[in-house]
Design a protein around this motif. Sequence first.
Motif, PDB file in Angstrom:
ATOM      1  N   VAL A 121      22.917 -30.350 -50.842  1.00 51.75           N
ATOM      2  CA  VAL A 121      21.489 -31.001 -51.020  1.00 51.75           C
ATOM      3  C   VAL A 121      20.492 -30.396 -50.408  1.00 51.75           C
ATOM      4  O   VAL A 121      19.275 -30.324 -50.918  1.00 51.75           O
ATOM      5  N   ILE A 143      18.548 -38.712 -45.229  1.00 52.83           N
ATOM      6  CA  ILE A 143      18.914 -39.488 -46.303  1.00 52.83           C
ATOM      7  C   ILE A 143      19.457 -38.596 -47.372  1.00 52.83           C
ATOM      8  O   ILE A 143      18.708 -37.647 -47.649  1.00 52.83           O
ATOM      9  N   ALA A 144      20.683 -38.411 -47.977  1.00 52.74           N
ATOM     10  CA  ALA A 144      20.839 -37.679 -49.255  1.00 52.74           C
ATOM     11  C   ALA A 144      21.673 -38.440 -50.162  1.00 52.74           C
ATOM     12  O   ALA A 144      22.676 -39.266 -49.613  1.00 52.74           O
ATOM     13  N   VAL A 145      21.341 -38.315 -51.395  1.00 53.29           N
ATOM     14  CA  VAL A 145      22.365 -38.805 -52.292  1.00 53.29           C
ATOM     15  C   VAL A 145      22.934 -37.850 -53.318  1.00 53.29           C
ATOM     16  O   VAL A 145      21.986 -36.907 -53.606  1.00 53.29           O
ATOM     17  N   ARG A 156      21.821 -39.906 -58.554  1.00 52.83           N
ATOM     18  CA  ARG A 156      20.451 -40.214 -58.296  1.00 52.83           C
ATOM     19  C   ARG A 156      19.645 -41.139 -59.255  1.00 52.83           C
ATOM     20  O   ARG A 156      20.303 -41.019 -60.316  1.00 52.83           O
ATOM     21  N   GLY A 157      18.811 -41.551 -59.006  1.00 53.78           N
ATOM     22  CA  GLY A 157      17.987 -42.525 -59.830  1.00 53.78           C
ATOM     23  C   GLY A 157      18.756 -43.972 -60.247  1.00 53.78           C
ATOM     24  O   GLY A 157      18.302 -44.711 -61.233  1.00 53.78           O
ATOM     25  N   ALA A 158      19.631 -44.308 -59.366  1.00 55.83           N
ATOM     26  CA  ALA A 158      20.447 -45.606 -59.787  1.00 55.83           C
ATOM     27  C   ALA A 158      20.402 -46.751 -58.814  1.00 55.83           C
ATOM     28  O   ALA A 158      20.987 -47.574 -58.763  1.00 55.83           O
ATOM     29  N   GLY A 159      19.448 -46.250 -57.868  1.00 61.86           N
ATOM     30  CA  GLY A 159      19.499 -47.333 -56.781  1.00 61.86           C
ATOM     31  C   GLY A 159      20.045 -47.321 -55.656  1.00 61.86           C
ATOM     32  O   GLY A 159      19.913 -47.992 -54.555  1.00 61.86           O
ATOM     33  N   GLY A 163      20.014 -44.872 -53.332  1.00 61.92           N
ATOM     34  CA  GLY A 163      19.056 -44.456 -51.950  1.00 61.92           C
ATOM     35  C   GLY A 163      18.172 -45.515 -51.478  1.00 61.92           C
ATOM     36  O   GLY A 163      18.081 -45.961 -50.334  1.00 61.92           O
ATOM     37  N   ARG A 164      17.648 -46.668 -52.382  1.00 62.93           N
ATOM     38  CA  ARG A 164      16.871 -47.722 -51.980  1.00 62.93           C
ATOM     39  C   ARG A 164      18.088 -48.785 -51.321  1.00 62.93           C
ATOM     40  O   ARG A 164      17.864 -49.180 -50.297  1.00 62.93           O
ATOM     41  N   ASN A 189       8.045 -33.632 -51.345  1.00 64.67           N
ATOM     42  CA  ASN A 189       9.342 -34.415 -51.830  1.00 64.67           C
ATOM     43  C   ASN A 189       9.015 -35.715 -52.561  1.00 64.67           C
ATOM     44  O   ASN A 189       8.957 -36.864 -51.808  1.00 64.67           O
ATOM     45  N   PRO A 240      10.088 -37.755 -54.957  1.00 69.37           N
ATOM     46  CA  PRO A 240      11.270 -38.978 -54.805  1.00 69.37           C
ATOM     47  C   PRO A 240      11.369 -39.581 -53.621  1.00 69.37           C
ATOM     48  O   PRO A 240      11.303 -40.833 -53.282  1.00 69.37           O
ATOM     49  N   GLY A 297       8.081 -41.540 -52.600  1.00 67.16           N
ATOM     50  CA  GLY A 297       8.033 -42.647 -53.597  1.00 67.16           C
ATOM     51  C   GLY A 297       8.885 -43.782 -52.954  1.00 67.16           C
ATOM     52  O   GLY A 297       8.679 -45.044 -53.103  1.00 67.16           O
ATOM     53  N   LEU A 298      10.196 -43.314 -52.654  1.00 72.76           N
ATOM     54  CA  LEU A 298      10.980 -44.445 -51.913  1.00 72.76           C
ATOM     55  C   LEU A 298      10.594 -44.973 -50.652  1.00 72.76           C
ATOM     56  O   LEU A 298      10.333 -46.177 -50.663  1.00 72.76           O
ATOM     57  N   TYR A 299      10.126 -44.135 -49.712  1.00 74.77           N
ATOM     58  CA  TYR A 299       9.437 -44.819 -48.677  1.00 74.77           C
ATOM     59  C   TYR A 299       8.287 -45.490 -48.868  1.00 74.77           C
ATOM     60  O   TYR A 299       8.344 -46.685 -48.287  1.00 74.77           O
TER      61      TYR A 299
HETATM   62  C1  LIG Z   1      15.192 -39.352 -52.012  1.00 73.28           C
HETATM   63  C2  LIG Z   1      16.645 -39.708 -52.608  1.00 73.28           C
HETATM   64  C3  LIG Z   1      17.748 -40.008 -51.521  1.00 73.28           C
HETATM   65  C4  LIG Z   1      16.384 -40.818 -53.441  1.00 73.28           C
HETATM   66  O1  LIG Z   1      17.758 -41.323 -53.832  1.00 73.28           O
HETATM   67  P1  LIG Z   1      18.117 -42.091 -55.206  1.00 73.28           P
HETATM   68  O2  LIG Z   1      19.417 -42.862 -54.965  1.00 73.28           O
HETATM   69  O3  LIG Z   1      17.826 -41.039 -56.321  1.00 73.28           O
HETATM   70  O4  LIG Z   1      16.937 -43.122 -55.096  1.00 73.28           O
HETATM   71  P2  LIG Z   1      16.773 -44.517 -55.911  1.00 73.28           P
HETATM   72  O5  LIG Z   1      17.409 -44.435 -57.233  1.00 73.28           O
HETATM   73  O6  LIG Z   1      17.235 -45.861 -55.167  1.00 73.28           O
HETATM   74  O7  LIG Z   1      15.038 -44.749 -56.278  1.00 73.28           O
HETATM   75  C5  LIG Z   1      14.359 -45.416 -55.301  1.00 73.28           C
HETATM   76  C6  LIG Z   1      13.047 -45.170 -55.309  1.00 73.28           C
HETATM   77  O8  LIG Z   1      12.783 -43.725 -55.053  1.00 73.28           O
HETATM   78  C7  LIG Z   1      11.667 -43.304 -55.783  1.00 73.28           C
HETATM   79  N1  LIG Z   1      12.360 -42.070 -56.823  1.00 73.28           N
HETATM   80  C8  LIG Z   1      13.447 -41.858 -56.879  1.00 73.28           C
HETATM   81  N2  LIG Z   1      13.620 -40.660 -57.755  1.00 73.28           N
HETATM   82  C9  LIG Z   1      12.086 -40.370 -57.987  1.00 73.28           C
HETATM   83  C10 LIG Z   1      11.637 -39.078 -58.510  1.00 73.28           C
HETATM   84  N3  LIG Z   1      12.523 -38.328 -59.378  1.00 73.28           N
HETATM   85  N4  LIG Z   1      10.302 -39.248 -58.771  1.00 73.28           N
HETATM   86  C11 LIG Z   1       9.588 -40.093 -58.012  1.00 73.28           C
HETATM   87  N5  LIG Z   1      10.015 -41.079 -57.321  1.00 73.28           N
HETATM   88  C12 LIG Z   1      11.242 -41.285 -57.218  1.00 73.28           C
HETATM   89  C13 LIG Z   1      11.267 -44.227 -56.499  1.00 73.28           C
HETATM   90  O9  LIG Z   1      10.110 -45.048 -55.871  1.00 73.28           O
HETATM   91  C14 LIG Z   1      12.397 -45.350 -56.780  1.00 73.28           C
HETATM   92  O10 LIG Z   1      12.325 -46.492 -57.068  1.00 73.28           O
HETATM   93  P3  LIG Z   1      12.263 -47.171 -58.519  1.00 73.28           P
HETATM   94  O11 LIG Z   1      13.646 -46.944 -58.925  1.00 73.28           O
HETATM   95  O12 LIG Z   1      11.923 -48.458 -58.274  1.00 73.28           O
HETATM   96  O13 LIG Z   1      10.972 -46.397 -59.227  1.00 73.28           O
HETATM   97  C15 LIG Z   1      17.306 -38.455 -53.335  1.00 73.28           C
HETATM   98  O14 LIG Z   1      16.352 -38.185 -54.436  1.00 73.28           O
HETATM   99  C16 LIG Z   1      17.817 -37.350 -52.554  1.00 73.28           C
HETATM  100  O15 LIG Z   1      19.013 -37.305 -52.129  1.00 73.28           O
HETATM  101  N6  LIG Z   1      17.081 -36.371 -52.379  1.00 73.28           N
HETATM  102  C17 LIG Z   1      17.294 -35.114 -51.852  1.00 73.28           C
HETATM  103  C18 LIG Z   1      17.483 -35.376 -50.307  1.00 73.28           C
HETATM  104  C19 LIG Z   1      16.141 -35.577 -49.884  1.00 73.28           C
HETATM  105  O16 LIG Z   1      15.170 -35.137 -50.023  1.00 73.28           O
HETATM  106  N7  LIG Z   1      16.270 -36.593 -48.579  1.00 73.28           N
HETATM  107  C20 LIG Z   1      14.815 -36.939 -47.899  1.00 73.28           C
HETATM  108  C21 LIG Z   1      14.534 -36.083 -46.795  1.00 73.28           C
HETATM  109  S1  LIG Z   1      13.088 -36.821 -46.078  1.00 73.28           S
END
Ligand SMILES: CC(C)(COP(=O)(O)OP(=O)(O)OC[C@H]1O[C@@H](n2cnc3c(N)ncnc32)[C@H](O)[C@@H]1OP(=O)(O)O)[C@@H](O)C(=O)NCCC(=O)NCCS
Length: 154
Positions: free
Chosen positions: A21, A78-80, A85-88, A90-91, A116, A118, A121-123
């Motif tokens: 990642v 945090i890493a998925v 990804r996109g399936a909830g 990370g949340r 970053n 995604p 947006g999550l935070y």
């Molecule tokens: C950030 C990360 C952990 C999110 O994990 P995920 O399982 O895909 O996230 P979720 O499916 O739970 O999505 C949760 C929220 O994140 C945001 N999000 C997720 N993917 C997004 C995207 N591509 N663009 C914008 N927002 C996004 C949204 O707010 C989303 O909420 P919603 O589903 O209600 O719209 C994942 O993208 C990841 O591992 N990224 C690489 C590692 C990283 O950057 N870590 C953070 C370092 S600070």
Amino acid sequence: MRIRRLDPAAAAGCAALEAEVFAGESPWSEAAFAAELAHPGNLYLGVLDEAEPTRVLAYAGIARRGPAAAPEYEIHTIAVAPALRGAGLGRRLMEGLLAAADEAPGEVFLEVRVGNAPAIGLYESLGFTRLGRRRGYYGPGGPDAWTMRRAPAG
Ligand SMILES: CC(C)(COP(=O)(O)OP(=O)(O)OC[C@H]1O[C@@H](n2cnc3c(N)ncnc32)[C@H](O)[C@@H]1OP(=O)(O)O)[C@@H](O)C(=O)NCCC(=O)NCCS
């Protein structure tokens, strides 16, 4: 997907996912994860591959610091896995860490790369707001970071 607390036995699996990642962004080593996972002030949650339990599919960690009566927290990582990804997931991981922090409420901080989307947006969806921009946080010439903060629960 079952979220569980990770212990030091997961260090190699975390480092393998981290290398995938965060390639090119100074990924943490297995030794770094072993120390993180063993630290008594830290909580790591994650998902293991049911068919191959040494494989880690997602992880997230929070550190507690400061006096017991007035704790503060820092989301360390945090890493998925990209395919999940996109399936909830990370949340769910973040909600698990924040629920644990809310048992002894305090401010929660984190740093995130400014581009970053995604992660930001999550935070933000979990109540974090931007406190300030830290220039070159990831090293000289590297990207800036936002410091984000979530107010104590309650
Ligand atoms: C950030 C990360 C952990 C999110 O994990 P995920 O399982 O895909 O996230 P979720 O499916 O739970 O999505 C949760 C929220 O994140 C945001 N999000 C997720 N993917 C997004 C995207 N591509 N663009 C914008 N927002 C996004 C949204 O707010 C989303 O909420 P919603 O589903 O209600 O719209 C994942 O993208 C990841 O591992 N990224 C690489 C590692 C990283 O950057 N870590 C953070 C370092 S600070």
